[in-house]
Design an enzyme around this catalytic site. Structure first.
Site, PDB file in Angstrom:
ATOM      1  N   LYS A 165      32.955  44.476  38.611  1.00 15.76           N
ATOM      2  CA  LYS A 165      34.818  45.323  38.825  1.00 15.76           C
ATOM      3  C   LYS A 165      34.829  46.705  37.956  1.00 15.76           C
ATOM      4  CE  LYS A 165      34.865  41.354  36.004  1.00 15.76           C
ATOM      5  NZ  LYS A 165      35.027  39.734  35.796  1.00 15.76           N
TER       6      LYS A 165
ATOM      7  N   THR B 246      46.602  43.215  30.165  1.00 13.10           N
ATOM      8  CA  THR B 246      45.671  42.594  31.433  1.00 13.10           C
ATOM      9  C   THR B 246      44.895  41.480  30.450  1.00 13.10           C
ATOM     10  OG1 THR B 246      44.611  44.460  30.361  1.00 13.10           O
ATOM     11  CG2 THR B 246      45.035  44.609  32.233  1.00 13.10           C
TER      12      THR B 246
ATOM     13  N   GLY C 142      42.507  38.742  29.387  1.00  9.78           N
ATOM     14  CA  GLY C 142      42.533  37.366  30.555  1.00  9.78           C
ATOM     15  C   GLY C 142      42.127  37.532  31.803  1.00  9.78           C
ATOM     16  N   THR C 143      42.126  38.391  32.485  1.00  9.51           N
ATOM     17  CA  THR C 143      41.825  39.161  33.695  1.00  9.51           C
ATOM     18  C   THR C 143      40.374  38.374  34.307  1.00  9.51           C
ATOM     19  OG1 THR C 143      41.455  41.210  32.941  1.00  9.51           O
ATOM     20  CG2 THR C 143      43.631  41.112  33.969  1.00  9.51           C
ATOM     21  N   GLY C 144      38.901  39.130  32.799  1.00  5.95           N
ATOM     22  CA  GLY C 144      37.817  38.416  33.751  1.00  5.95           C
ATOM     23  C   GLY C 144      38.012  37.179  33.938  1.00  5.95           C
ATOM     24  N   CYS C 145      38.238  36.548  33.375  1.00  9.78           N
ATOM     25  CA  CYS C 145      38.775  34.824  33.253  1.00  9.78           C
ATOM     26  C   CYS C 145      39.023  34.426  34.145  1.00  9.78           C
ATOM     27  CB  CYS C 145      38.563  34.315  31.673  1.00  9.78           C
ATOM     28  SG  CYS C 145      37.852  35.167  29.852  1.00  9.78           S
TER      29      CYS C 145
END
Length: 269
Positions: free
Chosen positions: A173, A205, A207-210
């Site tokens: 990412k 933003t 928690g975007t990865g989770c």
């Protein structure tokens, strides 16, 4: 409801990331979420105040009971904290034959470390060979690959290098780069695909990865091809960022319920 996802990750007391974000994402995309909590965190949108690990025997029991009763069509791992936790999770999942989305959570949005430095080699040696896809951000990819990724041109090479560590697919990412366009690199045994989307300028933003990893896991659990699960996951996260409610004084949460139509639900009553 279609697709059972077992989430093995840490809890976020603020509700924006971790297990809480995972459950919301899976539910919003029509899947069923079960959990095995690896650690409790005391945090808000401004940072992590404390981390309380779950006893390893209890973690192992959570995984076993979930798999033996409800079962899972895909597994998603997030915060694993240390080498002992990684070993416990890998031992519990070994031989299960279930697709695994591994999000190598290392640092919280506010900068707090969520993976012990000495656990990186264990993650590479044990978890990555079990994974169907790895979803690192740029700082995580630099640690795992041992190389600097200063620009977009280097991302493709880094993603391919990570595949040599035993994982068949990598979604690297590019959100940490600046610029009006956000680019992610999906590397698989079939080749490279670049996903592009307009950058959304916002501080909300958390928690975007989770959320993205769980969205991908939901797609795989529902029988989607990997590429399609990634594309839908990215679209869902973008929509959830645009609809973010603006909560908190720091990095605020997304609107994970962006797919839910309250008027339609009310009409059912």
């Amino acid at each position: 409801m279609k697709g059972r996802v077992l989430i093995v990750a840490g809890s976020d007391s603020g509700g924006g990331a971790g297990i809480q974000a995972d459950i919301k994402a899976v539910t919003a995309l029509g899947g069923y979420a079960a959990t095995a909590v690896t650690a409790l965190t005391a945090q808000d949108t401004q940072g992590v105040r404390a981390v309380h690990p779950v006893p390893l025997d209890f973690l192992r029991l959570q995984i076993r009971m979930s798999l033996e009763d409800i079962g899972a069509d895909c597994i998603k791992t997030g915060m694993l904290a240390d080498a002992a936790t990684i070993d416990t999770v890998c031992d519990a999942l070994a031989g299960c034959g279930i697709p695994l989305v591994a999000d190598p959570v290392m640092v919280a949005k506010g900068g707090a470390p969520l993976l012990a430095p000495e656990a990186v080699e264990t993650l590479k040696r044990r978890l990555m060979p079990l994974a169907t896809i790895l979803t690192p951000n740029l700082p995580e990819a630099e640690v795992l690959s041992g190389m600097r990724i200063p620009d977009f041109e280097t991302m493709t090479h880094a993603a391919e290098l990570l595949m040599t560590l035993g994982v068949p697919a990598v979604l690297l990412k590019g959100g940490h780069f600046e610029g009006p366009v956000l680019r992610d690199v999906l590397a698989t045994e079939e080749g490279i695909e670049i996903f592009e989307s307009p950058r959304i300028e916002t501080r909300h933003t958390h928690g975007t990865g989770c959320t993205l990893a769980s969205a991908i896991a939901t797609g795989l659990a529902q029988g989607m091809a990997l590429r399609d699960a990634v594309a839908r996951g990215r679209a869902y996260v973008a929509a959830a960022i645009r609809a973010a409610p603006g909560f908190g004084r720091g990095h605020g949460p997304l609107d994970h319920g962006v797919t839910v139509d309250p008027a339609r639900v009310a009409a059912l009553g």
